[in-house]
Design a protein around this motif. Structure first.
Motif, PDB file in Angstrom:
ATOM      1  N   LYS A 153      22.581  20.747  15.707  1.00 26.81           N
ATOM      2  CA  LYS A 153      20.926  20.691  15.264  1.00 26.81           C
ATOM      3  C   LYS A 153      20.389  22.408  16.242  1.00 26.81           C
ATOM      4  CE  LYS A 153      16.325  19.368  17.488  1.00 26.81           C
ATOM      5  NZ  LYS A 153      15.202  18.690  18.406  1.00 26.81           N
ATOM      6  N   ARG A 154      19.927  22.536  14.809  1.00 29.15           N
ATOM      7  CA  ARG A 154      19.394  24.168  15.024  1.00 29.15           C
ATOM      8  C   ARG A 154      17.677  24.270  14.855  1.00 29.15           C
ATOM      9  NH1 ARG A 154      24.827  26.942  13.912  1.00 29.15           N
ATOM     10  NH2 ARG A 154      25.492  25.117  14.140  1.00 29.15           N
ATOM     11  N   THR A 155      17.393  25.372  15.080  1.00 25.96           N
ATOM     12  CA  THR A 155      15.675  25.800  15.192  1.00 25.96           C
ATOM     13  C   THR A 155      15.461  26.212  14.143  1.00 25.96           C
ATOM     14  OG1 THR A 155      15.471  25.431  17.769  1.00 25.96           O
ATOM     15  CG2 THR A 155      13.750  26.952  16.131  1.00 25.96           C
ATOM     16  N   HIS A 179      17.204  19.421  11.491  1.00 26.52           N
ATOM     17  CA  HIS A 179      16.634  20.729  12.467  1.00 26.52           C
ATOM     18  C   HIS A 179      15.496  20.195  13.484  1.00 26.52           C
ATOM     19  CE1 HIS A 179      20.737  21.751  11.203  1.00 26.52           C
ATOM     20  NE2 HIS A 179      20.775  22.070  10.347  1.00 26.52           N
TER      21      HIS A 179
END
Length: 319
Positions: A153-155, A179
């Motif tokens: 998961k990324r922002t 994400h």
């Protein structure tokens, strides 16, 4: 042939693909390359047409897209050249050979392009391995796949890119990949960019000197990245290289575009007639604003791109 004349050559299934391209309902040079190939395949498979008719229609489809989309995206021009190479040798060939040769060329390009894209995406994922917060700008099918394959998961900040609605198509992929997605007005890019560790975008065309040709707003993002010290990466397959400027040809001009339907769709007719909505759709981003070009040949600093670009151009002439 003009747009309507070419459209009249197509069956219903091909016409829908044609309209999606020319009306910008589907974005991204890679998508357009695939769809043009599908149009040609559908034409070659149309049993209501004889071999001569198939050859004629495929040539006209190729000519139209080379003179329109191909003039602003060298990838599209190069891919169409690959699709139709050898067609002139089929003038006296049988119907079956004509159909099979067209299908073979298009499928061969698709297989090679898929392999190259796998490699490119792996490099992009590698460079983003330790990045937690990134910005992606204006729709690119390459960047879209990069987002889908980031893994953890990324922002992700996605400016709306209002002029061409190029941010929205990213949202679905980013959300489905798990994400944390922030969909923001493009006018707030600077505020959001200060929270990011890097920015990523695609390209319509790349010159050997590392100049990137992409959609409006890309230049703003590039300037902001440089100003605040955020690296800007461009994900692009090598098929998008345009070597013509090296040999003295004019560089691509900004692509004209009428923003009236997008900006003033709800205005009354009288008000719209008193305002000029003409602008440009594509523009240059100078190499000094770009940290690296991420390609199937590796992660290449823009200042070191020339050699790889010229080598690839020589390779294209051979295939």
């Amino acid at each position: 042939m003009n747009k309507e004349e070419v459209r009249q050559l197509l069956n219903n299934q091909s016409s829908k693909l044609f309209d999606d391209i020319v009306n910008s309902r589907v974005l991204g040079a890679n998508n357009h390359i695939r769809m043009i190939g599908e149009i040609m395949l559908l034409t070659a498979e149309d049993e209501s047409e004889n071999g001569k008719s198939v050859l004629y229609k495929v040539r006209e489809i190729a000519r139209f897209f080379m003179e329109t989309r191909g003039q602003q995206s060298r990838a599209i021009y190069n891919a169409i050249c690959y699709y139709i190479k050898g067609l002139d040798d089929l003038e006296n060939a049988g119907e079956r050979e004509i159909r099979e040769r067209i299908a073979t060329r298009i499928n061969a390009y698709g297989a090679e392009a898929a392999k190259d894209m796998d490699t490119l995406i792996s490099y992009g994922v590698h460079i983003a391995e330790n990045l937690d917060t990134i910005m992606i700008f204006d729709y690119s099918s390459t960047v879209d796949r990069f987002v889908a394959e980031l893994g953890r998961k990324r922002t992700i900040y996605i400016p709306e890119s209002r002029a061409l609605d190029g941010g929205r198509p990213f949202v679905k992929t980013a959300v489905e990949a798990g994400h944390e997605v922030h969909f923001i007005p493009d006018t707030t890019m600077l505020v959001a960019l200060k929270k990011c560790q890097a920015a990523f975008m695609g390209a319509e065309t790349v010159y050997p000197d590392g100049t990137v040709f992409n959609t409006v707003g890309s230049d703003i993002l590039a300037i902001l990245c440089r100003q605040i010290g955020i690296p800007l990466y461009v994900l692009t397959p090598m098929i998008k290289v345009d070597t013509r400027p090296v040999y003295g040809y004019n560089r691509l001009s900004p692509m004209p575009f009428d923003y009236g339907p997008r900006l003033a769709g709800a205005w009354d007719t009288e008000a719209k007639e008193r305002v000029d909505f003409r602008g440009i759709k594509l523009l240059e981003i100078a190499p000094e604003y770009i940290r690296s070009l991420i390609t199937e040949k590796g992660i290449i600093p823009s200042s070191a791109f020339f050699h790889e670009a010229m080598e690839y151009a020589r390779f294209l002439e051979e295939v």
